[in-house]
Design an enzyme around this catalytic site. Structure first.
Site, PDB file in Angstrom:
ATOM      1  N   ASP A 155      28.778  43.921  39.024  1.00 50.20           N
ATOM      2  CA  ASP A 155      29.710  43.238  40.028  1.00 50.20           C
ATOM      3  C   ASP A 155      28.405  42.474  41.485  1.00 50.20           C
ATOM      4  O   ASP A 155      27.116  42.523  41.242  1.00 50.20           O
ATOM      5  CB  ASP A 155      30.301  44.104  41.260  1.00 50.20           C
ATOM      6  CG  ASP A 155      31.167  43.204  42.215  1.00 50.20           C
ATOM      7  OD1 ASP A 155      31.882  41.958  42.047  1.00 50.20           O
ATOM      8  OD2 ASP A 155      31.949  44.042  43.372  1.00 50.20           O
ATOM      9  N   ASN A 205      41.154  39.954  37.813  1.00 55.30           N
ATOM     10  CA  ASN A 205      40.789  38.719  37.651  1.00 55.30           C
ATOM     11  C   ASN A 205      40.642  37.362  37.243  1.00 55.30           C
ATOM     12  O   ASN A 205      40.386  36.399  37.296  1.00 55.30           O
ATOM     13  CB  ASN A 205      39.268  39.067  36.730  1.00 55.30           C
ATOM     14  CG  ASN A 205      38.506  39.739  37.432  1.00 55.30           C
ATOM     15  OD1 ASN A 205      37.535  40.627  36.453  1.00 55.30           O
ATOM     16  ND2 ASN A 205      38.079  40.041  38.912  1.00 55.30           N
TER      17      ASN A 205
HETATM   18  C1  IPE Z   1      35.719  44.501  39.408  1.00 55.10           C
HETATM   19  O1  IPE Z   1      34.873  43.169  39.636  1.00 55.10           O
HETATM   20  C2  IPE Z   1      35.501  43.848  38.030  1.00 55.10           C
HETATM   21  C3  IPE Z   1      34.698  44.110  37.400  1.00 55.10           C
HETATM   22  C4  IPE Z   1      33.621  43.693  37.028  1.00 55.10           C
HETATM   23  C5  IPE Z   1      35.304  42.928  36.066  1.00 55.10           C
HETATM   24  P1  IPE Z   1      36.058  42.252  40.562  1.00 55.10           P
HETATM   25  O2  IPE Z   1      34.868  41.373  41.403  1.00 55.10           O
HETATM   26  O3  IPE Z   1      36.829  41.572  40.442  1.00 55.10           O
HETATM   27  O4  IPE Z   1      36.587  43.898  41.436  1.00 55.10           O
HETATM   28  P2  IPE Z   1      36.713  43.458  43.493  1.00 55.10           P
HETATM   29  O5  IPE Z   1      38.170  42.354  43.473  1.00 55.10           O
HETATM   30  O6  IPE Z   1      35.568  43.067  44.525  1.00 55.10           O
HETATM   31  O7  IPE Z   1      37.429  45.294  44.163  1.00 55.10           O
HETATM   32  C1  IPE Z   2      31.294  40.516  38.642  1.00 56.25           C
HETATM   33  O1  IPE Z   2      30.489  39.521  39.798  1.00 56.25           O
HETATM   34  C2  IPE Z   2      31.881  39.471  37.387  1.00 56.25           C
HETATM   35  C3  IPE Z   2      33.178  39.558  37.498  1.00 56.25           C
HETATM   36  C4  IPE Z   2      34.124  40.446  38.711  1.00 56.25           C
HETATM   37  C5  IPE Z   2      33.737  38.839  36.255  1.00 56.25           C
HETATM   38  P1  IPE Z   2      31.819  38.766  40.403  1.00 56.25           P
HETATM   39  O2  IPE Z   2      31.649  37.238  39.788  1.00 56.25           O
HETATM   40  O3  IPE Z   2      32.928  39.575  41.411  1.00 56.25           O
HETATM   41  O4  IPE Z   2      30.768  38.639  41.570  1.00 56.25           O
HETATM   42  P2  IPE Z   2      30.875  38.979  43.402  1.00 56.25           P
HETATM   43  O5  IPE Z   2      31.355  39.631  43.840  1.00 56.25           O
HETATM   44  O6  IPE Z   2      31.881  37.392  43.591  1.00 56.25           O
HETATM   45  O7  IPE Z   2      29.450  38.015  44.106  1.00 56.25           O
HETATM   46 MG    MG Z   3      32.983  40.804  42.753  1.00 55.58          MG
END
Ligand code: IPE
Ligand code: IPE
Ligand code: MG
Length: 232
Positions: A16, A64
């Site tokens: 994340d 996602n």
């Molecule tokens: C969790 O991260 C999903 C992945 C790392 C693929 P998100 O960024 O989507 O999760 P939330 O929305 O903050 O819970």
């Molecule tokens: C994790 O990073 C990647 C995926 C969930 C695909 P994020 O894209 O969720 O990054 P933040 O949480 O917006 O910083």
């Molecule tokens: Mg995220």
């Protein structure tokens, strides 16, 4: 009896913070995802050195799809362009790629690159790198129950029945789940397997991770005492 862990046999990683990493640099979110891929390679390399057998990376959740069309299609195109192209890297480090998630819900070209990569790396045996793509823990449990009922409408739905019909029943349950970017939630990751997993939450954003973070996780894991409901 106390079970003293050494390194986790199976580590789960919720990657994340890609978006925040990019935002801090005034870059588009997609730049964070590209950089995140580099971190993934450093992490799997060190995990292999540490003797971890299985690492599951949370790549794309069933939730996602809510993101912008532009971001989703970038992530899908990154899979198509990068996944199979890393064959020499997988072979060099003995990495076997496995897939966990709802394959049929992915675009056809993504399905193909996943299947090709799983097949091309099936004889690598140093470490298994499990990619959770279009993955949701609830979705996986539902699909496991459906597999049981497809085999026999009267299937006795026990815990063992569900466990043996998850996507990768041959893979041991996850020992430790870690998450980057200082978020402290599971976000629908490995719900069934996490019943007795250890947890680790780390501040660094995913694109900043490297082999040192894997060493830290192994150390943190070695400090835990797992009791599985018993008495120490
Ligand atoms: C969790 O991260 C999903 C992945 C790392 C693929 P998100 O960024 O989507 O999760 P939330 O929305 O903050 O819970
Ligand atoms: C994790 O990073 C990647 C995926 C969930 C695909 P994020 O894209 O969720 O990054 P933040 O949480 O917006 O910083
Ligand atoms: Mg995220």
């Amino acid at each position: 009896m106390e079970v003293k862990p050494v390194v986790p046999t199976h580590l789960g990683i919720i990657m994340d913070g890609n978006g925040r990493w990019a935002q801090k640099r005034a870059l588009p979110r997609t730049a964070g995802h590209l950089e995140g891929l580099k971190a993934l390679k450093k992490v799997i390399k060190e995990a292999s050195v540490q003797g971890i057998g299985f690492v599951t990376f949370y790549v794309f959740s069933t939730e996602n799809w809510k993101r912008s069309e532009q971001e989703v299609s970038y992530l899908m195109s990154l899979l198509v362009s990068k996944l199979h192209g890393e064959l020499s890297f997988y072979n060099q480090y003995g990495i076997r790629i496995l897939f966990r998630g709802d394959l049929e819900g992915l675009p056809k070209d993504v399905q193909k690159v996943i299947n090709d990569t799983v097949t091309s790396t099936q004889n690598n045996s140093k470490i298994s790198c499990i990619l959770a793509i279009n993955y949701g823990g609830r979705n996986e449990i539902c699909r496991a129950v459906h597999r049981c009922l497809d085999e026999d409408p009267a299937y006795n739905i026990t815990e063992e029945a569900i466990a043996s019909h998850l996507d990768l029943p041959q893979v041991p349950p996850v020992d430790m789940i870690v998450r980057s970017a200082n978020e402290k939630r599971l976000s629908n990751f490995l719900l069934w397997d996490s019943a007795y997993a250890e947890f680790g939450f780390y501040e660094k954003l995913w694109p900043d991770w490297n082999g040192e973070d894997v060493k830290q996780i192994c150390f943190d894991f070695s400090q835990r005492v797992r009791k599985y409901g018993g008495v120490q």
